[in-house]
Write a protein that holds these residues in place. Sequence first.
Motif, PDB file in Angstrom:
ATOM      1  N   LEU A  22      63.006   9.546  -8.275  1.00 31.52           N
ATOM      2  CA  LEU A  22      62.761  10.933  -7.859  1.00 31.52           C
ATOM      3  C   LEU A  22      62.422  11.003  -6.374  1.00 31.52           C
ATOM      4  CD1 LEU A  22      60.674  12.213 -10.907  1.00 31.52           C
ATOM      5  CD2 LEU A  22      63.064  12.686 -10.405  1.00 31.52           C
ATOM      6  N   ARG A  63      57.505  15.643  -7.121  1.00 33.49           N
ATOM      7  CA  ARG A  63      56.590  16.762  -6.916  1.00 33.49           C
ATOM      8  C   ARG A  63      55.630  16.846  -8.086  1.00 33.49           C
ATOM      9  NH1 ARG A  63      61.509  20.896  -7.875  1.00 33.49           N
ATOM     10  NH2 ARG A  63      62.318  19.433  -6.350  1.00 33.49           N
ATOM     11  N   ALA A 101      65.496  10.744  -4.365  1.00 31.60           N
ATOM     12  CA  ALA A 101      66.286  11.977  -4.466  1.00 31.60           C
ATOM     13  C   ALA A 101      65.603  13.161  -3.802  1.00 31.60           C
ATOM     14  CB  ALA A 101      66.559  12.297  -5.935  1.00 31.60           C
ATOM     15  N   ASP A 107      58.478  23.768 -15.575  1.00 27.14           N
ATOM     16  CA  ASP A 107      58.888  23.236 -14.269  1.00 27.14           C
ATOM     17  C   ASP A 107      60.066  22.279 -14.384  1.00 27.14           C
ATOM     18  OD1 ASP A 107      56.843  24.654 -13.163  1.00 27.14           O
ATOM     19  OD2 ASP A 107      55.472  22.951 -12.949  1.00 27.14           O
ATOM     20  N   LYS A 108      60.311  21.762 -15.588  1.00 25.47           N
ATOM     21  CA  LYS A 108      61.372  20.767 -15.768  1.00 25.47           C
ATOM     22  C   LYS A 108      62.749  21.347 -15.467  1.00 25.47           C
ATOM     23  CE  LYS A 108      62.092  21.621 -20.729  1.00 25.47           C
ATOM     24  NZ  LYS A 108      62.077  21.029 -22.080  1.00 25.47           N
ATOM     25  N   TYR A 112      71.201  17.010  -6.105  1.00 26.00           N
ATOM     26  CA  TYR A 112      71.131  15.823  -5.236  1.00 26.00           C
ATOM     27  C   TYR A 112      72.183  14.798  -5.629  1.00 26.00           C
ATOM     28  CZ  TYR A 112      69.800  11.139  -3.827  1.00 26.00           C
ATOM     29  OH  TYR A 112      69.845   9.855  -3.357  1.00 26.00           O
ATOM     30  N   CYS A 116      62.949  14.624  -4.963  1.00 25.81           N
ATOM     31  CA  CYS A 116      62.548  15.540  -6.036  1.00 25.81           C
ATOM     32  C   CYS A 116      61.183  15.192  -6.616  1.00 25.81           C
ATOM     33  CB  CYS A 116      63.592  15.526  -7.158  1.00 25.81           C
ATOM     34  SG  CYS A 116      65.235  16.046  -6.637  1.00 25.81           S
ATOM     35  N   ASN A 131      67.653  20.812 -12.263  1.00 30.00           N
ATOM     36  CA  ASN A 131      68.668  21.404 -11.390  1.00 30.00           C
ATOM     37  C   ASN A 131      68.681  20.730 -10.016  1.00 30.00           C
ATOM     38  OD1 ASN A 131      70.660  23.546 -10.795  1.00 30.00           O
ATOM     39  ND2 ASN A 131      69.103  24.262  -9.378  1.00 30.00           N
ATOM     40  N   ASP A 132      67.495  20.440  -9.472  1.00 30.69           N
ATOM     41  CA  ASP A 132      67.413  19.794  -8.155  1.00 30.69           C
ATOM     42  C   ASP A 132      67.964  18.371  -8.198  1.00 30.69           C
ATOM     43  OD1 ASP A 132      66.315  22.065  -7.151  1.00 30.69           O
ATOM     44  OD2 ASP A 132      64.247  21.340  -7.104  1.00 30.69           O
ATOM     45  N   ILE A 133      67.677  17.646  -9.292  1.00 26.93           N
ATOM     46  CA  ILE A 133      68.199  16.284  -9.418  1.00 26.93           C
ATOM     47  C   ILE A 133      69.724  16.299  -9.497  1.00 26.93           C
ATOM     48  CG2 ILE A 133      68.259  14.222 -10.878  1.00 26.93           C
ATOM     49  CD1 ILE A 133      65.417  14.903 -11.785  1.00 26.93           C
ATOM     50  N   LEU A 174      63.403  21.198 -11.820  1.00 28.59           N
ATOM     51  CA  LEU A 174      63.497  19.792 -11.447  1.00 28.59           C
ATOM     52  C   LEU A 174      64.853  19.207 -11.830  1.00 28.59           C
ATOM     53  CD1 LEU A 174      62.133  17.291 -10.298  1.00 28.59           C
ATOM     54  CD2 LEU A 174      61.166  16.854 -12.565  1.00 28.59           C
TER      55      LEU A 174
END
Length: 747
Positions: free
Chosen positions: A567, A574, A570, A581-582, A592, A572, A587-589, A585
Amino acid sequence: EELRMSKPNNFDVPSTFCVLCGRTDDCPEKYGEKRTYLEYNLTVHYYCLLMSSGIWQRGEEDEGVDGFLITDIRKEVNRAAKLKCNICKKKGASIGCVAPKCKRSYHFPCGIQRECIFQFMEDFRSYCWEHRPVQKFTDKEPRGASQCTICLDLVEHLPVYTVLKSPCCKNAWFHRECLQYQALSAGIFFFRCTVCNNKDKFQKEMLRMGIHIPERDASWELEENAYQDLLHCYQHCDVKRCLCKKGRDYNEPDSKWEIKRCQYCGSRGTHLACSSMKSWEQNWECVECRSIFAKSGKYSKRKKRALATSEQTNGTACLLEEPPPKSPRQSSGSPRNFLLQSPKIMCQNLSPCSHLELPASNRVTMSLSPVMSNRNWSLTQKHLREQRSEVCNILKELKVQVKTKTTRLNINAENIWSTALKGFRQRSFSPTNTIEVNFSNCKNRSKTNTSAASKHHFFHLLMLHLQNSSLFEGSSEKNLSLDFQAVKENLYFEAGKMIAVSLVHGGPSPGFFSKTLFDCLVYGPENVKPALEDVADVDVAQTIQMIKYANSLSSLQSTLQDCCEFLAAAGCLRPVTALCDKNVLVNDILIYHVIKRITLPLESFRQGLKTLGVLEKMQMHPDAFSSILCHKPERLSAETIYDLFTICSSSDVNKLKGADFWMGYLQDVESGESVVTLEDILLFVTGSCYIPSIGFDPEPTIKFLHIRYPIGKRLLNCLELPVSKTYQQFKNKMELTIGNTLRVERE
């Protein structure tokens, strides 16, 4: 649209529409600064005002709008309201071509779109697409491509609007867009040739060709304290667990609390004690740099998984040892040879992509779409045929660029990639030349003919190799992979160029792009949302799934703890305080791993696809091009082959009877009641075992003649068939002739 064009002429109501072009776009690089004057109820693009044909600066600089009086602007708007734009067909065209007898008028943004030229000098002339000034190209100048000395990507040596050459250096070529950004940044005092540093001659030519050079200092000179950061050294400990009680920013020279910076990037640091370093002389590299070097092959592969927890060294947690995430696809051999293997060998060496081939412990559960009904499938196929027909016409428009001048490629089928790469990079190669292919054998150097059959076969082998190369990752729907050696050798650009050339020159449709890759090329990566199916690396996909399907906050936090190094790499990592929140997360992973990680390959691939204008057409007709880039070609059928050929015959009786025999034979072949295949028939007539995306030229025809055996005339794509009394006679002659002819060719 009516509202857009009517608002600019209304000075009584504040509006965000430019009074001259009618657009709301705020893009200073293209249209100049967009300015709104509340006291005049006026919004205008600076370039629209500057280039308008019926207005001049009659006031001082502080009067009206930069010297353009408000009364003059009102008159110009009224004048333009009577003129229709020759491009968008809307009223308000304030700019006219200055060429004698040319009556074309247009808005400034429309002119940019249509590749008109606006000269930001003297009396600010404008030229339409037909009368615009051009640079002279001599026959002695080398064709091919070279690096743009601004962006360092390849630029084709072609006399087109998007390419400019230096007037002072023979081998300096630029993208127009790169030059314009350079001019806006450098200003009139620093804008000069990037090769020889010439200023006067270079600026004069660029102004003539429509590059705007603002009369101001360079942007880097105007920024206050622009170089202040260069005076500071990075002083911060970035390891996961800092051992210094005085904090991460504490730095005591010549002690164990001295901060050592990364030897590669210099933008990360560690206390010597926090990384178990005994002396300042020891080298140290940060997690990000280690990950990059591991992917490039400069570190030996570690046997432990990419998401494993940190090692323990002498009882102290060594927080710097992070195994890099798995490379998307690993092929055997050195990185330099990863594309030099044959497709067959490549398929054997690829890491498995399909979850069906993996052991149960490594499988990723993918949701299957519901089975499509026969009716829906039929409608989908009909829609794809319509889109492919549209692509065929578009590619034929692009083929107009191809000249009769030929370029010969010497290809070894056993080493298709390296010989194709050598051919495409030779100085005499130009995408606009007609391509001839010579197949040679490494052992005896004997060459085959240079007919259309060789070219069709070459493009077929090349597309098959690209599909199975490690430039792409995934099973059937592929995304770009990340390979630093390939980036360094500019192979992504070459792959895009090869696909573009193949489409225009009669090659097969690739058909292996994923929807995500296609959307990134057409709409831009910033507008694309990837899915879990786009992740080819099994370990990464498993990790994302574990995060996505965590059913409690504690299990989510435990999963994140296990993969914290991944993470962090990447970007990500946090704190997570709620189960919801997952989603962000995950989506961001995905963004990336699927998009941001391959930014360099994607941009290089895009530049390659710009060859012959293919990418531009893709962006204009996305649905049509999706049918050939994201979908496999439709399997040949009796109906497809029958519709492909136009039957010509001197006798209506022969035509009617022969057509029945021909259709009956195709149906027998399709049902397996023949020793030949539909591909064999197509190959016998055209030299190609597939139908090119651009279609055949000339279009295939059939003639029924009083001859003994069938004849395939490949230069004409004409099949001459014998007039037979019975169907069995017709079938026997077809089987014998086609089977024997192709067997001899293969031998």
